[in-house]
Enzyme design. Structure first.
Site, PDB file in Angstrom:
ATOM      1  N   GLU A  60       0.885  -1.527   0.328  1.00 30.86           N
ATOM      2  CA  GLU A  60       0.560   0.184  -0.470  1.00 30.86           C
ATOM      3  C   GLU A  60       1.017   0.944   0.386  1.00 30.86           C
ATOM      4  OE1 GLU A  60      -3.871   1.569   2.603  1.00 30.86           O
ATOM      5  OE2 GLU A  60      -1.840   1.044   3.913  1.00 30.86           O
ATOM      6  N   LYS A 129     -10.329  -0.460   0.073  1.00 32.24           N
ATOM      7  CA  LYS A 129      -9.912  -0.850   1.784  1.00 32.24           C
ATOM      8  C   LYS A 129     -11.747  -0.499   2.281  1.00 32.24           C
ATOM      9  CE  LYS A 129      -6.928   0.657   4.269  1.00 32.24           C
ATOM     10  NZ  LYS A 129      -5.414   1.727   5.173  1.00 32.24           N
ATOM     11  N   CYS A 162      -3.842  -2.900   4.672  1.00 38.18           N
ATOM     12  CA  CYS A 162      -3.478  -2.515   6.043  1.00 38.18           C
ATOM     13  C   CYS A 162      -4.461  -2.878   7.427  1.00 38.18           C
ATOM     14  CB  CYS A 162      -3.292  -0.886   5.631  1.00 38.18           C
ATOM     15  SG  CYS A 162      -1.740  -0.631   7.261  1.00 38.18           S
TER      16      CYS A 162
END
Length: 337
Positions: A60, A129, A162
């Site tokens: 990322e 995300k 993440c």
């Protein structure tokens, strides 16, 4: 066993390379173009580094750096030059690639998106995300769910980004939809190191699923990223781990999706992804097939509420310099119309 980092590839193995990419500073369109070239070069390095590699994974923020800048001038589009360059790099090097972009959104804040592109240059997975790292990140919450694809050598692959990996529900969703390998790309910095390590292992063990995880690396003069490429086997054991913090190093290992399938079918003890819905099958036929979890019922009903909900102090991004939002998300937005 990881096949000496993939040097010795077995019949059913998938070799993964995790790029601990040097953290860049990207402010202008020229910076963006330069960083695109760097990533394309690193795809080539991955192929030169290991001829057996099936999939190369970039962290990322690998394209935009750790800036929270939402300037539309440097946001990407799926039909833009950056994605086109990534596609061509995969074709030229006959390799699958996983890439990160901050994606232009005409209806709100940009999306933090991930792509998996096959060796023919086709986008096979497109993910936004779900859980931006609030209150630090300004990105729009994802709205595409968690896709699972058939990747190189038939492996079932999912991608999360993440902070997503700090929610056990995310890894469970990947596994429930059939993922044998879950990729987790990140921009995490050094304070998250311990949390990063144990969640990567827990996500694997709790779901009998390989996890392949990598952060940005090095310093941009403000932030210190940590690399920490980790490939974790389905039993939670670490197959490969980049611990030196060396920027642009590629951490590699062979993983075995066929052994994931075998474990999911053959394991009794700690077959948790199955046993979640078959509680106590020794005592009752088939086990208890119910949902005893209040939070699940409340989420579906739209009534999720913590006992301390009204006491939570940070509920928007103003503490990090962002204006308080006025828009609402999804069904709430449609209802407001």
């Amino acid at each position: 066993m990881n096949g000496l980092g993939g040097l010795n590839k077995s019949e059913h193995g998938v070799v993964i390379g995790l790029v601990q990419l040097q953290l860049p500073v990207v402010v202008t369109k020229e910076d963006l173009a330069k960083q695109t070239e760097k990533i394309v070069w690193m795809v080539g390095k991955a192929r030169r580094n290991l001829g057996t590699m099936d999939l190369v994974v970039f962290p990322e923020y690998s394209l935009h750096g750790l800036s929270m800048d939402t300037n539309p001038e440097i946001m990407c589009r799926l039909d833009g030059p950056e994605v086109a360059a990534f596609k061509q790099a995969c074709i030229d090097n006959k390799i699958w690639g996983c890439f990160s972009i901050m994606e232009y959104n005409p209806d709100g804040n940009p999306y933090n998106s991930g792509l998996i592109i096959d060796s023919n240059g086709e986008i096979k997975l497109y993910y936004r995300k779900l859980h931006p790292w609030i209150p630090v990140e300004p990105w729009e919450p994802g709205d595409l769910g968690i896709p699972v694809i058939e990747g190189p050598r038939g492996a079932k692959i999912a991608l999360i980004i993440c902070h997503d990996g700090m929610f056990p529900e995310m890894a469970r969703e990947c596994a429930y939809k059939g993922a044998e390998i879950m990729i987790r790309t990140a921009g995490y910095t050094a304070p998250i190191r311990d949390s990063w390590r144990f969640t990567n292992q827990a996500n694997a063990f709790q779901n009998l699923m390989v996890t392949a995880n990598v952060c940005m690396c090095g310093s941009d003069g403000s932030f210190d990223s940590m690399g920490e490429g980790m490939i974790v086997n389905f039993d939670g054991s670490i197959l490969a781990h980049g611990t030196t913090g060396r920027a642009d190093e590629i951490i590699t290992a062979e993983v075995r999706p066929d052994l994931v399938r075998e474990a999911r079918i053959g394991w009794g003890v700690e077959n948790n992804i199955y046993q979640l819905w078959h509680r106590g099958y020794v005592a009752v036929k088939g086990g208890a097939m119910d949902c005893p979890y209040t939070f699940m019922h409340d989420m579906v009903a739209g009534t999720y509420r913590l006992p301390w909900e009204d006491q939570v102090k940070i509920t928007d991004g103003t503490s990090c310099g962002f204006p308080a939002p006025t828009r609402v998300f999804g069904k709430m937005a449609k209802a407001a119309e």
